[in-house]
Design a protein around this motif. Sequence first.
Motif, mmCIF file in Angstrom:
data_model
loop_
_atom_site.group_PDB
_atom_site.id
_atom_site.type_symbol
_atom_site.label_atom_id
_atom_site.label_comp_id
_atom_site.label_asym_id
_atom_site.label_seq_id
_atom_site.Cartn_x
_atom_site.Cartn_y
_atom_site.Cartn_z
ATOM 1 N N HIS A 8 0.837 -1.192 0.000
ATOM 2 C CA HIS A 8 0.000 0.000 0.000
ATOM 3 C C HIS A 8 0.876 1.249 0.000
ATOM 4 N N ASP A 9 0.508 2.209 -0.815
ATOM 5 C CA ASP A 9 1.209 3.489 -0.793
ATOM 6 C C ASP A 9 0.863 4.228 0.494
ATOM 7 N N PRO A 10 1.756 5.082 0.974
ATOM 8 C CA PRO A 10 1.446 5.884 2.168
ATOM 9 C C PRO A 10 0.235 6.783 1.912
ATOM 10 N N GLU A 29 1.366 19.264 4.394
ATOM 11 C CA GLU A 29 1.140 17.899 3.920
ATOM 12 C C GLU A 29 1.807 16.888 4.847
ATOM 13 N N PHE A 30 1.111 15.758 5.034
ATOM 14 C CA PHE A 30 1.622 14.683 5.875
ATOM 15 C C PHE A 30 1.544 13.362 5.115
ATOM 16 N N SER A 31 2.427 12.454 5.475
ATOM 17 C CA SER A 31 2.428 11.113 4.904
ATOM 18 C C SER A 31 2.315 10.112 6.048
ATOM 19 N N ALA A 43 -5.891 8.394 11.186
ATOM 20 C CA ALA A 43 -4.758 8.985 10.470
ATOM 21 C C ALA A 43 -4.238 10.211 11.218
ATOM 22 N N LEU A 44 -5.149 11.022 11.740
ATOM 23 C CA LEU A 44 -4.735 12.190 12.524
ATOM 24 C C LEU A 44 -4.049 11.769 13.825
ATOM 25 N N MET A 45 -4.484 10.660 14.387
ATOM 26 C CA MET A 45 -3.837 10.153 15.601
ATOM 27 C C MET A 45 -2.405 9.706 15.313
ATOM 28 N N GLU A 46 -2.172 9.153 14.117
ATOM 29 C CA GLU A 46 -0.812 8.771 13.733
ATOM 30 C C GLU A 46 0.080 10.006 13.610
ATOM 31 N N ASN A 53 6.049 16.461 9.153
ATOM 32 C CA ASN A 53 5.329 16.623 7.893
ATOM 33 C C ASN A 53 5.964 15.808 6.770
ATOM 34 N N ALA A 54 5.383 15.899 5.582
ATOM 35 C CA ALA A 54 5.835 15.073 4.460
ATOM 36 C C ALA A 54 7.250 15.412 4.025
ATOM 37 N N GLN A 55 7.738 16.599 4.369
ATOM 38 C CA GLN A 55 9.106 16.995 4.041
ATOM 39 C C GLN A 55 10.112 16.540 5.099
ATOM 40 N N GLY A 56 9.606 15.836 6.121
ATOM 41 C CA GLY A 56 10.483 15.336 7.173
ATOM 42 C C GLY A 56 10.800 16.346 8.252
ATOM 43 N N LYS A 57 10.098 17.471 8.273
ATOM 44 C CA LYS A 57 10.358 18.508 9.268
ATOM 45 C C LYS A 57 9.420 18.348 10.464
ATOM 46 N N PRO A 58 9.962 18.433 11.681
ATOM 47 C CA PRO A 58 9.096 18.374 12.874
ATOM 48 C C PRO A 58 8.101 19.536 12.870
ATOM 49 N N THR A 59 6.899 19.269 13.314
ATOM 50 C CA THR A 59 5.861 20.289 13.358
ATOM 51 C C THR A 59 4.983 20.049 14.580
ATOM 52 N N THR A 60 3.984 20.861 14.760
ATOM 53 C CA THR A 60 3.069 20.674 15.889
ATOM 54 C C THR A 60 1.979 19.682 15.511
ATOM 55 N N PRO A 61 1.472 18.907 16.468
ATOM 56 C CA PRO A 61 0.366 17.992 16.163
ATOM 57 C C PRO A 61 -0.856 18.766 15.669
ATOM 58 N N VAL A 62 -1.593 18.167 14.762
ATOM 59 C CA VAL A 62 -2.817 18.790 14.255
ATOM 60 C C VAL A 62 -3.881 18.760 15.351
#
Length: 256
Positions: A8-10, A29-31, A43-46, A53-62
């Motif tokens: 399965h694709d992400p 964007e997130f993967s 998915a949001l819990m993950e 994020n999808a660029q690999g940068k740490p961010t705040t939880p949604v």
Amino acid sequence: MNTETAGHDPIRLIVKRQEGPNAKPHWEEFSVAHQPHMNVVSALMEIRKNPVNAQGKPTTPVVWESVCLEEVCGACTMIINGTPRQACSALIDDLRQPIRLEPLTKFPLVRDLKVDRTLLFDALKKTHAWIDIDGPFDLGPGPRMSARTQSWAYELSRCMTCGCCFEACPNTGHANQFLGPAAISQVRLFNAHPTGKLNKQERLRSIMGADGITSCGNAQNCVRVCPKDIPLTTSIAQMNRDTTVQSIRNVFGSDA
């Protein structure tokens, strides 16, 4: 590797982020790794467990809101791929990707996907959307309703004040004080109850102002998005008739 996720694709999610009501919105964007039977909430819990994020940068939880996780409370309502619906019943495998998540637009924003739905509950207060029962003593068996009335009243009682109809209605919004389809439908529900009829005139008068039933443009978007398939336009049509009769009674001073 989990054999159930292999092949399965992400999952791609594009989330509209906003730190507060006055902050500038932006998309992120997130993967997320695919798992069987996932819904948008899972998915949001993950993302919450690993806020990168999808660029690999740490961010705040949604930030989002959820309670029952079984499409009963309406708390997790958001715009998913352009349609207002509940995140708990939106299955990932049924959605077009990338999945775009946005907050409801007709309510004050709290943060990210969470909004303040107080407008809906204020409308229920204004329309007296409850049955008055006085005293702690036993009132005995309740009044009977016909099977036919019970049938359509049950449909109306399934409303969970989720805000989907309010969001989809072109006549609601920050510049328009229209009470919305749900509140009008609840007037019909409680006016049909044998005890609720005691406050029938009060409820009808509450929807006869500028913010009431005359603000409905009959777009019928409400019935298209209602997750419980409540016949909202039928309720609005019935309340149109009832308020017309009530307005005539008001002119002649009749309390009947």
